[in-house]
Design a protein around this motif. Structure first.
Motif, PDB file in Angstrom:
ATOM      1  N   ARG A 103       0.839  -1.193   0.000  1.00 21.14           N
ATOM      2  CA  ARG A 103       0.000   0.000   0.000  1.00 21.14           C
ATOM      3  C   ARG A 103       0.884   1.256   0.000  1.00 21.14           C
ATOM      4  N   PRO A 104       0.661   2.166  -0.919  1.00 23.30           N
ATOM      5  CA  PRO A 104       1.536   3.343  -1.010  1.00 23.30           C
ATOM      6  C   PRO A 104       1.058   4.539  -0.200  1.00 23.30           C
ATOM      7  N   ALA A 105      -0.105   4.418   0.415  1.00 23.23           N
ATOM      8  CA  ALA A 105      -0.754   5.604   0.958  1.00 23.23           C
ATOM      9  C   ALA A 105       0.041   6.328   2.052  1.00 23.23           C
ATOM     10  N   GLU A 106       0.254   5.664   3.202  1.00 23.85           N
ATOM     11  CA  GLU A 106       0.850   6.372   4.317  1.00 23.85           C
ATOM     12  C   GLU A 106       2.367   6.356   4.258  1.00 23.85           C
ATOM     13  N   ASP A 107       2.983   7.256   4.983  1.00 26.04           N
ATOM     14  CA  ASP A 107       4.444   7.307   4.966  1.00 26.04           C
ATOM     15  C   ASP A 107       5.009   6.164   5.803  1.00 26.04           C
ATOM     16  N   PHE A 108       6.321   5.954   5.681  1.00 30.73           N
ATOM     17  CA  PHE A 108       6.952   4.799   6.305  1.00 30.73           C
ATOM     18  C   PHE A 108       6.841   4.839   7.827  1.00 30.73           C
ATOM     19  N   ALA A 109       6.982   6.032   8.425  1.00 34.16           N
ATOM     20  CA  ALA A 109       6.897   6.154   9.884  1.00 34.16           C
ATOM     21  C   ALA A 109       5.522   5.716  10.378  1.00 34.16           C
ATOM     22  N   LYS A 110       4.476   6.131   9.671  1.00 30.74           N
ATOM     23  CA  LYS A 110       3.129   5.740  10.052  1.00 30.74           C
ATOM     24  C   LYS A 110       2.944   4.245   9.899  1.00 30.74           C
ATOM     25  N   ARG A 111       3.461   3.678   8.803  1.00 29.73           N
ATOM     26  CA  ARG A 111       3.342   2.242   8.575  1.00 29.73           C
ATOM     27  C   ARG A 111       4.042   1.468   9.692  1.00 29.73           C
ATOM     28  N   SER A 112       5.206   1.958  10.098  1.00 29.32           N
ATOM     29  CA  SER A 112       5.962   1.285  11.150  1.00 29.32           C
ATOM     30  C   SER A 112       5.217   1.335  12.480  1.00 29.32           C
ATOM     31  N   GLU A 113       4.575   2.457  12.768  1.00 27.43           N
ATOM     32  CA  GLU A 113       3.827   2.587  14.021  1.00 27.43           C
ATOM     33  C   GLU A 113       2.647   1.620  14.044  1.00 27.43           C
ATOM     34  N   VAL A 114       1.946   1.507  12.930  1.00 25.59           N
ATOM     35  CA  VAL A 114       0.810   0.596  12.849  1.00 25.59           C
ATOM     36  C   VAL A 114       1.280  -0.841  13.019  1.00 25.59           C
ATOM     37  N   PHE A 115       2.355  -1.199  12.311  1.00 29.36           N
ATOM     38  CA  PHE A 115       2.872  -2.548  12.433  1.00 29.36           C
ATOM     39  C   PHE A 115       3.357  -2.806  13.856  1.00 29.36           C
ATOM     40  N   GLY A 116       3.963  -1.787  14.480  1.00 28.66           N
ATOM     41  CA  GLY A 116       4.428  -1.941  15.857  1.00 28.66           C
ATOM     42  C   GLY A 116       3.300  -2.308  16.796  1.00 28.66           C
ATOM     43  N   CYS A 117       2.148  -1.674  16.618  1.00 27.44           N
ATOM     44  CA  CYS A 117       0.987  -1.983  17.453  1.00 27.44           C
ATOM     45  C   CYS A 117       0.560  -3.433  17.265  1.00 27.44           C
ATOM     46  N   VAL A 118       0.447  -3.862  16.018  1.00 30.15           N
ATOM     47  CA  VAL A 118       0.017  -5.231  15.744  1.00 30.15           C
ATOM     48  C   VAL A 118       1.041  -6.240  16.258  1.00 30.15           C
ATOM     49  N   PHE A 119       2.310  -5.933  16.036  1.00 33.75           N
ATOM     50  CA  PHE A 119       3.383  -6.822  16.473  1.00 33.75           C
ATOM     51  C   PHE A 119       3.347  -7.010  17.987  1.00 33.75           C
ATOM     52  N   GLN A 120       3.258  -5.907  18.740  1.00 34.17           N
ATOM     53  CA  GLN A 120       3.263  -5.994  20.197  1.00 34.17           C
ATOM     54  C   GLN A 120       1.998  -6.667  20.718  1.00 34.17           C
ATOM     55  N   ALA A 121       0.881  -6.425  20.075  1.00 33.02           N
ATOM     56  CA  ALA A 121      -0.366  -7.093  20.465  1.00 33.02           C
ATOM     57  C   ALA A 121      -0.256  -8.598  20.245  1.00 33.02           C
ATOM     58  N   ALA A 122       0.334  -8.990  19.118  1.00 34.63           N
ATOM     59  CA  ALA A 122       0.482 -10.410  18.814  1.00 34.63           C
ATOM     60  C   ALA A 122       1.354 -11.107  19.845  1.00 34.63           C
ATOM     61  N   VAL A 123       2.374 -10.419  20.336  1.00 33.12           N
ATOM     62  CA  VAL A 123       3.228 -10.994  21.380  1.00 33.12           C
ATOM     63  C   VAL A 123       2.402 -11.309  22.619  1.00 33.12           C
ATOM     64  N   LEU A 124       1.571 -10.382  23.041  1.00 34.50           N
ATOM     65  CA  LEU A 124       0.820 -10.563  24.286  1.00 34.50           C
ATOM     66  C   LEU A 124      -0.267 -11.624  24.181  1.00 34.50           C
ATOM     67  N   VAL A 125      -0.827 -11.819  22.996  1.00 31.05           N
ATOM     68  CA  VAL A 125      -1.866 -12.852  22.851  1.00 31.05           C
ATOM     69  C   VAL A 125      -1.278 -14.138  22.285  1.00 31.05           C
TER      70      VAL A 125
END
Length: 203
Positions: free
Chosen positions: A161-183
């Motif tokens: 997806r080209p829409a958001e900038d890389f920093a935003k993409r990394s923040e979104v992925f960071g949320c999913v990544f950390q959530a996946a660790v806890l569950v």
């Protein structure tokens, strides 16, 4: 695929400051000191990361535990042959899991506005739980996961997806990544899933 690796590297660089970026020669020496003899460390262009490949067909628990400690807190991904990979990952998880959980808990403690993290329901499949994690992390995370290749993965379409900038993409992925660790939700990356790790991440 390159974006996936870049997302991981961004997370590592910003959230794992104590990791050591060791030269390939030093990593090889570390594993040979564990009694492993057929060791090759290299930079892999396709995954944009450092790989250490162990071709030994046999290794005892002491050697694998030593290897897990040698690779711990480094940016090298380990590849072992056959069932040695699973045994190595079990020893590696003993080291990484407590840190990963503590890091994820701290991540969400700093973001109370996200609300209560979804937990797996009885009988819930990985993809259904993954969809709830996407929703939890916001609209930009929707569609991040796919299971069309027989395993839960970060989808190629989401990565492109080209829409958001890389920093935003990394923040979104960071949320999913950390959530996946806890569950305790495991996932990989299409095209580089053989390199995925628990922190699916470096060792």
């Amino acid at each position: 695929m390159l974006l996936a690796a870049g997302l991981l590297l961004t997370l590592q660089a910003t959230e794992l400051p104590d990791y050591k970026d060791l030269p390939n020669e030093e990593m090889e020496a570390r594993l040979r000191a564990c009694g492993l003899t057929q060791v090759t460390a290299f930079y892999d262009d396709s995954s944009q990361g450092k790989i250490v490949e162990v071709a030994d067909s046999e290794a005892n628990d002491e050697q694998l535990r030593c290897a897990a400690k040698a690779l711990d807190m480094t940016f090298h991904f380990a590849l072992f042959k056959g069932d040695l990979m699973q045994r190595f990952q079990e020893f590696s998880a003993e080291l990484t899991r407590p840190r990963a959980v503590a890091q994820a808990e701290a991540y969400f403690a700093e973001r109370p506005e996200l609300g209560e993290l979804p937990q797996r329901k009885d009988g819930e499949t990985d993809i259904v739980l993954a969809r709830r994690l996407e929703k939890f992390c916001g609209p930009a995370a929707v569609g991040l996961f796919t299971d069309q290749f027989g395993m839960l993965s970060v989808g190629h379409d989401w990565l492109q997806r080209p829409a958001e900038d890389f920093a935003k993409r990394s923040e979104v992925f960071g949320c999913v990544f950390q959530a996946a660790v806890l569950v305790d939700l495991e996932f990989g990356f299409i095209g580089i899933d053989r390199y995925s790790v628990e922190e699916q991440s470096p060792n």
